[in-house]
Design an enzyme around this catalytic site. Structure first.
Site, short mmCIF file in Angstrom:
data_model
loop_
_atom_site.label_atom_id
_atom_site.label_comp_id
_atom_site.label_asym_id
_atom_site.label_seq_id
_atom_site.Cartn_x
_atom_site.Cartn_y
_atom_site.Cartn_z
N HIS A 1 0.84 -1.20 0.00
CA HIS A 1 0.00 0.00 0.00
C HIS A 1 0.87 1.26 0.00
O HIS A 1 0.57 2.23 -0.69
CB HIS A 1 -0.91 0.01 1.23
CG HIS A 1 -2.05 -0.94 1.14
ND1 HIS A 1 -1.88 -2.30 1.09
CD2 HIS A 1 -3.40 -0.74 1.08
CE1 HIS A 1 -3.06 -2.91 1.02
NE2 HIS A 1 -4.00 -1.98 1.02
N HIS B 1 0.23 -4.16 9.14
CA HIS B 1 1.68 -4.27 8.98
C HIS B 1 2.35 -3.89 10.29
O HIS B 1 1.78 -3.16 11.11
CB HIS B 1 2.18 -3.35 7.86
CG HIS B 1 1.98 -3.89 6.48
ND1 HIS B 1 2.84 -4.80 5.90
CD2 HIS B 1 1.03 -3.65 5.56
CE1 HIS B 1 2.43 -5.08 4.68
NE2 HIS B 1 1.32 -4.40 4.45
N ASP C 1 7.56 -2.36 8.46
CA ASP C 1 7.12 -2.47 7.08
C ASP C 1 6.84 -1.10 6.48
O ASP C 1 7.13 -0.85 5.30
CB ASP C 1 5.84 -3.31 7.01
CG ASP C 1 5.99 -4.66 7.68
OD1 ASP C 1 7.14 -5.13 7.78
OD2 ASP C 1 4.99 -5.24 8.10
#
Length: 308
Positions: A180, A221, A225
């Site tokens: 994302h 996450h 990350d």
């Protein structure tokens, strides 16, 4: 009133037709890059699905972001996805604005060639990273006791090759670094360079920061990350962009297609009368030195067919 609406509709149709012709010619020249970028998106999806088969649930790792940010809960997991969808759709619509508006700085095909090259480079590093080490997923469906934490072995190759939307939303194991954030940062950096509205740029960066916090708060996450995505994507885009040729300038009203001989001779005569020596081709197709455009500029691109 109806006459005015009809006239404006006709102008808009001419503008769309002219832009479509230009973009189709550009696509005919660059279709290999676009197709290659789309194939790499599919390969990235297969890699993310493959790591889900070998994911093993376990205790959630200690994470600073989990201590600092309150957990949104599984019922509010849609919040971060909504923000990401807004960023994604806004950028896609912006890349197609040359078909509608007279003010245009980019070519849709060329901008997507650049965006796909950024995405492919970042996703290649991402695949190498999450296949090197598999972390227990912090998301709710990836934790111990969930039936979605590990996928059963596929019965046939088609089951593996067919990527379903549900598999994209409920993936596990592809953690470092956030996909994302790759898309969001690539989109925002692209608009930062080729967009014209300073306020929108500031809002875009603020939205990405908010999305980063929402991803952690949603436990989709780990903080690492998101942090790794922030510096990796920015560095990759910076170095890849330096290797790519600058996009043609549009605010001087120069079409991407070759001009006819009569038009070129007319431009040469105009330049000689004005006392401006030099090659008219260089004057007409001069690229940007650094790819940047003026903030909040009102430069207009004169469509070739507006005067027809």
């Amino acid at each position: 009133m109806s006459l005015y609406i009809g006239r404006e509709t006709f102008k808009l149709w001419k503008r769309i037709s002219a832009e479509t012709t230009t973009e189709v010619n550009l696509l005919a020249e660059n279709w290999k890059y676009v197709l290659g970028g789309l194939i790499c998106q599919y390969m990235h999806g297969l890699a993310a699905r493959g790591v889900h088969y070998i994911h093993r649930p376990g205790p959630t790792l200690q994470d600073t972001g989990f201590f600092l940010l309150p957990e949104l809960g599984e019922e509010r997991a849609y919040v971060s996805e909504t923000v990401f969808t807004f960023i994604f759709l806004s950028f896609v619509l912006w890349t197609f604005h040359p078909f509608i508006f007279k003010t245009k700085k980019i070519y849709t095909v060329l901008i997507w060639c650049r965006v796909l090259s950024f995405l492919v480079a970042c996703q290649f590093l991402r695949v190498l990273t999450f296949y090197s080490t598999q972390l227990p997923g912090p998301n709710y469906h990836c934790r111990e006791g969930s039936r979605l934490a590990t996928l059963p072995r596929p019965d046939n190759p088609l089951e593996f090759l067919l990527i379903m939307p549900r598999g994209v939303l409920y993936g596990c194991g592809d953690l470092i670094f956030s996909s994302h954030m790759i898309f969001s940062l690539v989109f925002v950096r692209t608009y930062q360079k080729y967009g014209t509205r300073r306020f929108i740029k500031q809002c875009a960066w603020l939205t990405v920061v908010i999305q980063s916090l929402l991803i952690i708060a949603s436990r989709k996450h780990y903080t690492v990350d998101v942090v790794v995505a922030w510096y990796t994507v920015n560095l990759v885009v910076f170095f890849v962009d330096r290797k790519l040729a600058d996009m043609p300038e549009r605010n001087i009203g120069a079409p991407i297609l070759p001009l006819s001989k009569d038009v070129r001779m007319k431009e040469e005569n105009i330049k000689l009368v004005n006392g401006n020596p030099g090659d008219p081709v260089d004057w007409r197709l001069r690229n940007q030195a650094n790819g940047k455009v003026n903030e909040d500029s009102n430069g207009l691109h004169v469509d070739v067919l507006d005067g027809v």
